[in-house]
Write an enzyme that holds these catalytic residues in place. Structure first.
Site, PDB file in Angstrom:
ATOM      1  N   HIS A  13       0.834  -1.202   0.000  1.00  0.00           N
ATOM      2  CA  HIS A  13       0.000   0.000   0.000  1.00  0.00           C
ATOM      3  C   HIS A  13       0.866   1.247   0.000  1.00  0.00           C
ATOM      4  O   HIS A  13       1.790   1.380   0.811  1.00  0.00           O
ATOM      5  CB  HIS A  13      -0.930   0.021   1.210  1.00  0.00           C
ATOM      6  CG  HIS A  13      -1.812   1.232   1.260  1.00  0.00           C
ATOM      7  ND1 HIS A  13      -2.769   1.492   0.296  1.00  0.00           N
ATOM      8  CD2 HIS A  13      -1.867   2.281   2.132  1.00  0.00           C
ATOM      9  CE1 HIS A  13      -3.378   2.626   0.568  1.00  0.00           C
ATOM     10  NE2 HIS A  13      -2.840   3.130   1.673  1.00  0.00           N
ATOM     11  N   SER A  14       0.580   2.175  -0.916  1.00  0.00           N
ATOM     12  CA  SER A  14       1.268   3.464  -1.023  1.00  0.00           C
ATOM     13  C   SER A  14       2.775   3.237  -1.218  1.00  0.00           C
ATOM     14  O   SER A  14       3.168   2.592  -2.192  1.00  0.00           O
ATOM     15  CB  SER A  14       0.951   4.305   0.225  1.00  0.00           C
ATOM     16  OG  SER A  14       1.243   5.660   0.010  1.00  0.00           O
ATOM     17  N   MET A  15       3.637   3.700  -0.327  1.00  0.00           N
ATOM     18  CA  MET A  15       5.067   3.418  -0.457  1.00  0.00           C
ATOM     19  C   MET A  15       5.304   1.919  -0.604  1.00  0.00           C
ATOM     20  O   MET A  15       6.170   1.481  -1.376  1.00  0.00           O
ATOM     21  CB  MET A  15       5.821   3.938   0.777  1.00  0.00           C
ATOM     22  CG  MET A  15       7.302   3.593   0.811  1.00  0.00           C
ATOM     23  SD  MET A  15       8.166   4.125   2.325  1.00  0.00           S
ATOM     24  CE  MET A  15       7.794   2.726   3.403  1.00  0.00           C
TER      25      MET A  15
END
Length: 243
Positions: free
Chosen positions: A87-89
């Site tokens: 998720h995300s990074m």
């Protein structure tokens, strides 16, 4: 110190799902998934150094180095098919880990990239260079439980260093030419995510020669918390494991 937290060991599971947290996140973010996911799947959540029970471990400041360390630590756990969820990074790191695993002859069966622009489309915002209040403001804007933690002055002192490190790491990341994925990729985003649009998320299709799918769910950057049942259902359907 181990790189992975497994809330529920499942020696009978046919597949492992390696979950990579967002900037400022830790393995505990994925703890609820272990109970919610199919018994056929064992959840292994990555614990980045410098936080939680790895608070004493030195930060890793380079995304490519961090991906190499994670991929290396995964080697003994690749005795079963493995999928990656970031998720995300964590999505960008999962992509780099997938490339490394493919190079080493043990590609993941699937890459799930959540709440993130593709590796070649980076955000120009530089949160890591802001003062403490500026970093907190950015976290609050993104939402999630980590933002609440930052309201407590004592916890803030503990948490801010690794939050800042994570932002610096992902903001300095540059996509490099090299191994092209043959792994299927699914991008999942919230329809009100200020960080990534549907058009940008479609760019994940350009990083692989495998099949690509995009799923848009209601919610903001942390859509996957309230939408956990739908996210897990999508993962299970994609991986063709029994519910």
């Amino acid at each position: 110190m181990s790189w992975f937290r497994c809330p529920e060991t499942r020696p009978w599971a046919s597949m492992r799902l390696f979950c990579l947290p967002h900037a400022g996140g830790s393995a505990v973010f994925y703890r609820p998934w272990a109970k919610a996911v199919s018994p056929a799947v064992e959840v292994q959540a990555v614990q980045y150094p410098g936080r939680a029970d790895r608070m004493a471990d030195a930060f890793v400041t380079d995304a490519h180095q961090l991906a190499r360390l994670i991929a290396g630590a995964m080697a003994p756990l690749m005795d079963r098919p493995a999928a990656l969820f970031g998720h995300s990074m964590g999505a960008v790191l999962a992509y780099e880990v997938a490339r490394l695993l493919q190079e080493r002859g043990t590609p993941p069966v699937h890459l799930f990239a959540s709440g993130a622009r593709p590796p070649h489309d980076r955000d120009d915002d530089r949160v890591a260079e802001r003062d403490d209040d500026g970093v907190v403001e950015a976290m609050v804007k993104l939402g999630g439980t980590d933002a609440e933690v930052l309201r407590d002055p004592e916890l803030r002192e503990l948490v801010l260093p690794y939050v800042r490190n994570d932002f610096a790491l992902i903001e300095a990341y540059e996509h490099r030419d090299g191994t092209r994925l043959a792994v299927p990729v699914t991008a999942i985003i919230g329809d009100a995510d200020p960080h990534v649009t549907e058009a940008q998320a479609k760019g994940w299709g350009a990083v692989t020669d495998g099949r690509f799918a995009l799923t848009v769910l209601p919610g903001d950057h942390f859509y996957l918390t309230p939408q956990q049942p739908r996210v897990i259902a999508e993962v299970q359907r994609t991986l063709e494991v029994p519910a």
